[in-house]
Write a protein that holds these residues in place. Sequence first.
Motif, PDB file in Angstrom:
ATOM      1  N   UNK A   1       9.182 -59.489  -1.149  1.00  0.00           N
ATOM      2  CA  UNK A   1       8.331 -59.448   0.343  1.00  0.00           C
ATOM      3  C   UNK A   1       7.217 -60.343  -0.159  1.00  0.00           C
ATOM      4  N   UNK A   2       5.919 -60.801   0.926  1.00  0.00           N
ATOM      5  CA  UNK A   2       4.879 -61.374   1.113  1.00  0.00           C
ATOM      6  C   UNK A   2       4.113 -59.905   0.678  1.00  0.00           C
ATOM      7  N   UNK A   3       2.914 -60.563   1.048  1.00  0.00           N
ATOM      8  CA  UNK A   3       2.387 -59.356   0.507  1.00  0.00           C
ATOM      9  C   UNK A   3       1.617 -59.060   1.220  1.00  0.00           C
ATOM     10  N   UNK A   4       1.488 -57.548   1.377  1.00  0.00           N
ATOM     11  CA  UNK A   4       1.182 -56.278   2.806  1.00  0.00           C
ATOM     12  C   UNK A   4      -0.017 -55.107   2.420  1.00  0.00           C
TER      13      UNK A   4
ATOM     14  N   UNK B   1       2.014 -44.332  -7.490  1.00  0.00           N
ATOM     15  CA  UNK B   1       2.206 -44.957  -5.803  1.00  0.00           C
ATOM     16  C   UNK B   1       1.434 -46.498  -5.626  1.00  0.00           C
ATOM     17  N   UNK B   2      -0.001 -45.673  -5.718  1.00  0.00           N
ATOM     18  CA  UNK B   2      -0.838 -46.522  -5.390  1.00  0.00           C
ATOM     19  C   UNK B   2      -1.064 -47.721  -6.470  1.00  0.00           C
ATOM     20  N   UNK B   3      -0.732 -47.632  -7.480  1.00  0.00           N
ATOM     21  CA  UNK B   3      -0.730 -48.490  -8.892  1.00  0.00           C
ATOM     22  C   UNK B   3       0.141 -49.371  -8.548  1.00  0.00           C
ATOM     23  N   UNK B   4       1.753 -48.442  -9.090  1.00  0.00           N
ATOM     24  CA  UNK B   4       2.742 -49.552  -7.813  1.00  0.00           C
ATOM     25  C   UNK B   4       3.361 -50.911  -7.152  1.00  0.00           C
TER      26      UNK B   4
ATOM     27  N   UNK C   1      -0.367 -51.500  -6.010  1.00  0.00           N
ATOM     28  CA  UNK C   1      -1.279 -52.404  -6.767  1.00  0.00           C
ATOM     29  C   UNK C   1      -0.712 -53.810  -7.413  1.00  0.00           C
ATOM     30  N   UNK C   2       0.125 -53.321  -8.512  1.00  0.00           N
ATOM     31  CA  UNK C   2       0.419 -53.580  -9.017  1.00  0.00           C
ATOM     32  C   UNK C   2       1.724 -54.968  -8.664  1.00  0.00           C
ATOM     33  N   UNK C   3       2.109 -54.684  -8.221  1.00  0.00           N
ATOM     34  CA  UNK C   3       3.251 -55.196  -6.824  1.00  0.00           C
ATOM     35  C   UNK C   3       2.811 -56.571  -6.277  1.00  0.00           C
ATOM     36  N   UNK C   4       1.275 -56.347  -6.018  1.00  0.00           N
ATOM     37  CA  UNK C   4       0.597 -57.726  -5.570  1.00  0.00           C
ATOM     38  C   UNK C   4       0.258 -57.378  -4.093  1.00  0.00           C
ATOM     39  N   UNK C   5      -0.033 -55.942  -3.452  1.00  0.00           N
ATOM     40  CA  UNK C   5      -0.412 -55.540  -2.401  1.00  0.00           C
ATOM     41  C   UNK C   5      -1.350 -54.836  -2.762  1.00  0.00           C
TER      42      UNK C   5
ATOM     43  N   UNK D   1      -7.616 -46.328  -8.246  1.00  0.00           N
ATOM     44  CA  UNK D   1      -7.327 -47.236  -9.607  1.00  0.00           C
ATOM     45  C   UNK D   1      -7.876 -48.620  -9.184  1.00  0.00           C
ATOM     46  N   UNK D   2      -8.669 -49.314 -10.211  1.00  0.00           N
ATOM     47  CA  UNK D   2      -9.341 -50.709  -9.919  1.00  0.00           C
ATOM     48  C   UNK D   2      -8.674 -51.495  -9.428  1.00  0.00           C
ATOM     49  N   UNK D   3      -9.095 -52.505  -8.504  1.00  0.00           N
ATOM     50  CA  UNK D   3      -8.111 -53.305  -8.183  1.00  0.00           C
ATOM     51  C   UNK D   3      -7.886 -52.152  -6.585  1.00  0.00           C
ATOM     52  N   UNK D   4      -7.914 -51.326  -5.904  1.00  0.00           N
ATOM     53  CA  UNK D   4      -7.730 -50.412  -4.891  1.00  0.00           C
ATOM     54  C   UNK D   4      -9.109 -50.609  -4.041  1.00  0.00           C
ATOM     55  N   UNK D   5      -9.238 -50.248  -3.224  1.00  0.00           N
ATOM     56  CA  UNK D   5     -10.410 -50.645  -1.911  1.00  0.00           C
ATOM     57  C   UNK D   5      -9.824 -48.330  -1.349  1.00  0.00           C
ATOM     58  N   UNK D   6     -10.975 -48.115  -1.501  1.00  0.00           N
ATOM     59  CA  UNK D   6     -11.289 -46.689  -0.679  1.00  0.00           C
ATOM     60  C   UNK D   6     -12.085 -46.641   0.340  1.00  0.00           C
ATOM     61  N   UNK D   7     -11.884 -45.697   1.301  1.00  0.00           N
ATOM     62  CA  UNK D   7     -12.713 -44.999   2.372  1.00  0.00           C
ATOM     63  C   UNK D   7     -12.231 -43.810   2.463  1.00  0.00           C
ATOM     64  N   UNK D   8     -13.463 -43.400   2.275  1.00  0.00           N
ATOM     65  CA  UNK D   8     -13.585 -42.175   2.059  1.00  0.00           C
ATOM     66  C   UNK D   8     -14.141 -41.371   3.308  1.00  0.00           C
ATOM     67  N   UNK D   9     -12.742 -40.482   3.478  1.00  0.00           N
ATOM     68  CA  UNK D   9     -12.972 -39.933   5.476  1.00  0.00           C
ATOM     69  C   UNK D   9     -12.020 -38.847   5.206  1.00  0.00           C
ATOM     70  N   UNK D  10     -12.327 -37.333   6.240  1.00  0.00           N
ATOM     71  CA  UNK D  10     -11.923 -36.793   6.363  1.00  0.00           C
ATOM     72  C   UNK D  10     -10.978 -37.256   7.107  1.00  0.00           C
ATOM     73  N   UNK D  11      -9.715 -37.329   7.498  1.00  0.00           N
ATOM     74  CA  UNK D  11      -8.431 -37.760   8.013  1.00  0.00           C
ATOM     75  C   UNK D  11      -8.355 -36.573   8.850  1.00  0.00           C
ATOM     76  N   UNK D  12      -9.385 -35.023   9.304  1.00  0.00           N
ATOM     77  CA  UNK D  12      -8.534 -34.265  10.415  1.00  0.00           C
ATOM     78  C   UNK D  12      -9.852 -34.694  11.772  1.00  0.00           C
ATOM     79  N   UNK D  13     -10.826 -35.529  11.108  1.00  0.00           N
ATOM     80  CA  UNK D  13     -12.220 -36.042  11.745  1.00  0.00           C
ATOM     81  C   UNK D  13     -11.719 -36.667  12.861  1.00  0.00           C
ATOM     82  N   UNK D  14     -10.697 -36.717  13.428  1.00  0.00           N
ATOM     83  CA  UNK D  14     -10.104 -37.703  14.123  1.00  0.00           C
ATOM     84  C   UNK D  14     -11.911 -38.741  14.954  1.00  0.00           C
ATOM     85  N   UNK D  15     -13.108 -38.452  14.548  1.00  0.00           N
ATOM     86  CA  UNK D  15     -14.249 -39.677  15.606  1.00  0.00           C
ATOM     87  C   UNK D  15     -14.430 -40.049  14.244  1.00  0.00           C
ATOM     88  N   UNK D  16     -14.769 -39.225  12.463  1.00  0.00           N
ATOM     89  CA  UNK D  16     -15.684 -39.736  11.424  1.00  0.00           C
ATOM     90  C   UNK D  16     -13.485 -40.847  11.465  1.00  0.00           C
TER      91      UNK D  16
END
Length: 295
Positions: free
Chosen positions: A15-18, A33-36, A38-42, A55-70
């Motif tokens: 598969x191409x990079x996703x 799963x996140x590490x796999x 990443x290691x697969x080039x996603x 994990x290193x090489x992974x972007x992170x968004x810190x947010x409460x998914x239950x808060x729709x506005x946030x």
Amino acid sequence: MFSPSNTWITTVTLVPMKKVLVLGGSRYFGRGVVERLRDAGMDVTVLNRGSTPAPSGVAQLIVDRDDEVELKAALGSRSFDVVLDQVCYTPVQAEIARRVLRADRYVMTSTIEVYDQVRTETPMTESLVTPATVDLELPEYDYGDGKRQAETVFAAGDTPFVSVRVAHVLGGEDFTGRLRHYVERLDAGDAVDIHADPRPSTFIHAREIADFLTWATLADFTGPVNAGSHGELSVLELAAAISAEPEFRVVEQDASPFSFDRYAVLDTSRATGLGFSFSTTTDWLGEAVEELRKA
């Protein structure tokens, strides 16, 4: 010794990079799963409350998914090829995600517990769960019903949707303590509480479900799919894998984890037909027990 299936590796290399967004992914097999991915080039982003750094090489968004506005503010104009939702437990969460997240495909980690109302004597196929009645006003949901309703919400949307109905997960850094309950009690010579006629269910190792979810995220099928190792297992057999002479106490209620009063085995023929090769429970159960003893 059990080693993870390498079936998904072939899929990944083709598969191409996703751009992949993982909701949750901070611990246990979700982090695997996140590490796999990443290691697969996603190009992987995790979205969670930030209790653990990504994990290193992974972007992170810190947010409460239950808060729709946030959630809207944190995502901005971002869109993704695939969303893997590890932590959707209710239809309310599903509705918010469906309104806010932009993706070409949505994969939800569901559970064997969506079959908790099924009564059968043969392995449970995906078709046995029909769309649930969605009630967004309930103050709380039990685990199985919450997942069923969440599946229903996503399936009714326009985005191609997959629900991975995961067997009971053992091994690895399991925070639930369910297998530990058996190891500690039986090693101490104590009895475990069971139903009068405990029935079998389906299990999977944490490494294997991480493999499966990686494979499912990067595949192109849709619809519900069961995921579990081959070989049904009852609490009696589970205990026998821990102790040569396990002791049991029959109870009418409050039985130990994994003591089931109904046949609760998954039919995984759809997943194998799509190309994933599962291990057999006996390949890794002894290892999972010894991991706990060493810990």
